[in-house]
Write an enzyme that holds these catalytic residues in place. Sequence first.
Site, PDB file in Angstrom:
ATOM      1  N   LYS A 110       0.846  -1.222   0.082  1.00 56.66           N
ATOM      2  CA  LYS A 110      -0.012  -0.051   0.013  1.00 56.66           C
ATOM      3  C   LYS A 110       0.812   1.141   0.090  1.00 56.66           C
ATOM      4  O   LYS A 110       1.986   1.121   0.195  1.00 56.66           O
ATOM      5  CB  LYS A 110      -1.014   0.192   1.147  1.00 56.66           C
ATOM      6  CG  LYS A 110      -2.163   0.780   1.116  1.00 56.66           C
ATOM      7  CD  LYS A 110      -3.057  -0.013   0.267  1.00 56.66           C
ATOM      8  CE  LYS A 110      -4.482   0.834  -0.014  1.00 56.66           C
ATOM      9  NZ  LYS A 110      -5.502  -0.007  -0.322  1.00 56.66           N
TER      10      LYS A 110
HETATM   11  N1  LIG Z   1     -11.006   1.890  -4.980  1.00 61.32           N
HETATM   12  C1  LIG Z   1     -11.084   0.585  -4.742  1.00 61.32           C
HETATM   13  O1  LIG Z   1     -10.891  -0.018  -5.754  1.00 61.32           O
HETATM   14  C2  LIG Z   1     -10.816  -0.050  -3.202  1.00 61.32           C
HETATM   15  C3  LIG Z   1     -10.793  -1.304  -3.295  1.00 61.32           C
HETATM   16  C4  LIG Z   1     -11.064  -2.034  -2.103  1.00 61.32           C
HETATM   17  C5  LIG Z   1     -11.130  -1.360  -0.946  1.00 61.32           C
HETATM   18  N2  LIG Z   1     -11.242  -0.127  -1.178  1.00 61.32           N
HETATM   19  C6  LIG Z   1     -11.660   0.555   0.197  1.00 61.32           C
HETATM   20  O2  LIG Z   1     -12.927   1.351   0.053  1.00 61.32           O
HETATM   21  C7  LIG Z   1     -12.769   2.452   0.930  1.00 61.32           C
HETATM   22  C8  LIG Z   1     -13.464   3.690   0.311  1.00 61.32           C
HETATM   23  O3  LIG Z   1     -12.444   3.742  -1.098  1.00 61.32           O
HETATM   24  P1  LIG Z   1     -12.908   4.497  -2.332  1.00 61.32           P
HETATM   25  O4  LIG Z   1     -11.769   4.202  -3.270  1.00 61.32           O
HETATM   26  O5  LIG Z   1     -14.369   4.455  -2.483  1.00 61.32           O
HETATM   27  O6  LIG Z   1     -12.450   6.102  -1.830  1.00 61.32           O
HETATM   28  P2  LIG Z   1     -12.985   7.351  -2.388  1.00 61.32           P
HETATM   29  O7  LIG Z   1     -12.087   8.466  -2.178  1.00 61.32           O
HETATM   30  O8  LIG Z   1     -13.447   7.239  -3.888  1.00 61.32           O
HETATM   31  O9  LIG Z   1     -14.520   7.700  -1.759  1.00 61.32           O
HETATM   32  C9  LIG Z   1     -14.268   7.678  -0.222  1.00 61.32           C
HETATM   33  C10 LIG Z   1     -15.704   8.177   0.485  1.00 61.32           C
HETATM   34  O10 LIG Z   1     -15.680   8.024   1.665  1.00 61.32           O
HETATM   35  C11 LIG Z   1     -15.718   9.397   2.150  1.00 61.32           C
HETATM   36  N3  LIG Z   1     -15.220   9.612   3.534  1.00 61.32           N
HETATM   37  C12 LIG Z   1     -13.868   9.674   3.709  1.00 61.32           C
HETATM   38  N4  LIG Z   1     -13.491   9.895   4.992  1.00 61.32           N
HETATM   39  C13 LIG Z   1     -14.514   9.734   5.469  1.00 61.32           C
HETATM   40  C14 LIG Z   1     -14.806   9.901   6.966  1.00 61.32           C
HETATM   41  N5  LIG Z   1     -13.973   9.835   7.875  1.00 61.32           N
HETATM   42  N6  LIG Z   1     -16.235   9.712   7.475  1.00 61.32           N
HETATM   43  C15 LIG Z   1     -17.060   9.515   6.395  1.00 61.32           C
HETATM   44  N7  LIG Z   1     -17.000   9.491   5.045  1.00 61.32           N
HETATM   45  C16 LIG Z   1     -15.698   9.671   4.773  1.00 61.32           C
HETATM   46  C17 LIG Z   1     -15.646  10.438   1.215  1.00 61.32           C
HETATM   47  O11 LIG Z   1     -16.291  11.351   1.534  1.00 61.32           O
HETATM   48  C18 LIG Z   1     -15.930   9.467  -0.160  1.00 61.32           C
HETATM   49  O12 LIG Z   1     -17.324   9.732  -0.108  1.00 61.32           O
HETATM   50  C19 LIG Z   1     -11.525   2.483   1.503  1.00 61.32           C
HETATM   51  O13 LIG Z   1     -11.448   2.011   2.856  1.00 61.32           O
HETATM   52  C20 LIG Z   1     -10.636   1.878   0.319  1.00 61.32           C
HETATM   53  O14 LIG Z   1      -9.406   1.393   1.112  1.00 61.32           O
HETATM   54  C21 LIG Z   1     -11.192   0.854  -2.201  1.00 61.32           C
END
Ligand SMILES: NC(=O)c1ccc[n+]([C@@H]2O[C@H](COP(=O)([O-])OP(=O)(O)OC[C@H]3O[C@@H](n4cnc5c(N)ncnc54)[C@H](O)[C@@H]3O)[C@@H](O)[C@H]2O)c1
Length: 425
Positions: A110
């Site tokens: 990561k």
């Molecule tokens: N993008 C991927 O392919 C992927 C894959 C596996 C896991 N994830 C995990 O999924 C989660 C979201 O990732 P993403 O890619 O959708 O990110 P992103 O940046 O596209 O979206 C994140 C969302 O969470 C909100 N957010 C951020 N901090 C917050 C908080 N403290 N309280 C409430 N809302 C909050 C943001 O406003 C946004 O709506 C993370 O834990 C990430 O590690 C992402």
Amino acid sequence: MSDEKRSAWEMAITQLENAAKYLPKDKDWLNAIEYLKHCQRMLSVSLPILMDDGNIRVFDGYRIQHCDVRGPTKGGVRYAPQVDLDEVKALAFWMSMKCAVVNLPYGGAKGGIAVDPSRLSRNELQRLTRRYTYAISDMIGSLKDIPAPDVGTNAQIMAYMMDTYAMIARNTGEPAHGVVTGKPVDVGGSLGREAATGTGLMYVIDAYCQRKGIDLDKQRIAIQGFGNVGSNCALQLAGYHQCKVVAVSDINGGIYSDDGFDVQALEAHVDKTGSVVGFMGSKKRLTNKELLACDCDILIPAAVEKQITADVARLVKARIVAEGANGPTTPEADGILEENGVVVIPDILANAGGVTVSYFEWIQDRDAYFWDLERINKELRRVMVAAFEDVLRVAQERDVTMRTAAYIIAVERLAKAIILRGIFP
Ligand SMILES: NC(=O)c1ccc[n+]([C@@H]2O[C@H](COP(=O)([O-])OP(=O)(O)OC[C@H]3O[C@@H](n4cnc5c(N)ncnc54)[C@H](O)[C@@H]3O)[C@@H](O)[C@H]2O)c1
């Protein structure tokens, strides 16, 4: 120690130790568990950036490889203000576990930068991304360590990373396309990657509901975080299925509607305004904590770590928690949810769709032959459902939660690789 104070890395180690209780106790296996309690390589970098106003700002960046015994390491890059070494270590560890659960030939890694990307101009963001890629360029490579998007990063950032790496690797002739995944389709990305984590999450929820005789179309859904994972999962559940998405939130707060939201209109609103808050269909405002406790059937945390703490777990009304985010539930909260009969579909299984289609992208880049969307989604469903069936079987055989079962499978695969390879020198 209270679970709110426990760091993400401590949470990860607790999860590993819980699974280790169910694995053999001979010396080789105990050594393998000890091996997995450490990250193989950790790089911290200072990134001086010339801002648009002529001043320099220096940002902290990280790239961490947890374990490469099963293949090159793989994992996203996060841009968020709270990013630190501890968080990135935990996220790298969870990537090792996730790749092992879905049986991909990767280890976990990561990266991240402590920055709020919404406060940077497009040019500043590009300079920061290029400087970061340069600073970690010795560690990454299509056969070494392959970054992808995570919170605060997207396909455009991946295109900058690939381009920067290509400039550095020019003299070696190393092909650069496979150095990152989650790129735009126009520069070697894969169809379906953008939506893959949300789509994979939907496949696993669907598989669980089918096994338990639950009519998914009638479920009421609450989603914390409306970014890549949350919004794509909402679109799938409300579109492909006819679920009602009754609550959504982002970092600015949440909204609730008993009738369910028009998810496409909500997505258009977020594209325009940058937040779910203020969407016209919303009847009620919620805090993020209230969203996690709201009246719904399936709760999908899809924001950041440590959101469902022990206090929050006692208030959860959903019967199923499907973890889109990495590490959203603390070990203490896990115990409370289990006592209360709430089923948790764990992150290392539930959100593995992203890395799975990243794997497909990497294969397509290496072959220079691209698949159609139908093939991508068919293969994605196959991988996700097979992993789900493995996890459910182990959970039933050992009488443990799906989280412990997923860890048993992952740690078993990693430990076998460590034992077979032996310890160098
Ligand atoms: N993008 C991927 O392919 C992927 C894959 C596996 C896991 N994830 C995990 O999924 C989660 C979201 O990732 P993403 O890619 O959708 O990110 P992103 O940046 O596209 O979206 C994140 C969302 O969470 C909100 N957010 C951020 N901090 C917050 C908080 N403290 N309280 C409430 N809302 C909050 C943001 O406003 C946004 O709506 C993370 O834990 C990430 O590690 C992402």
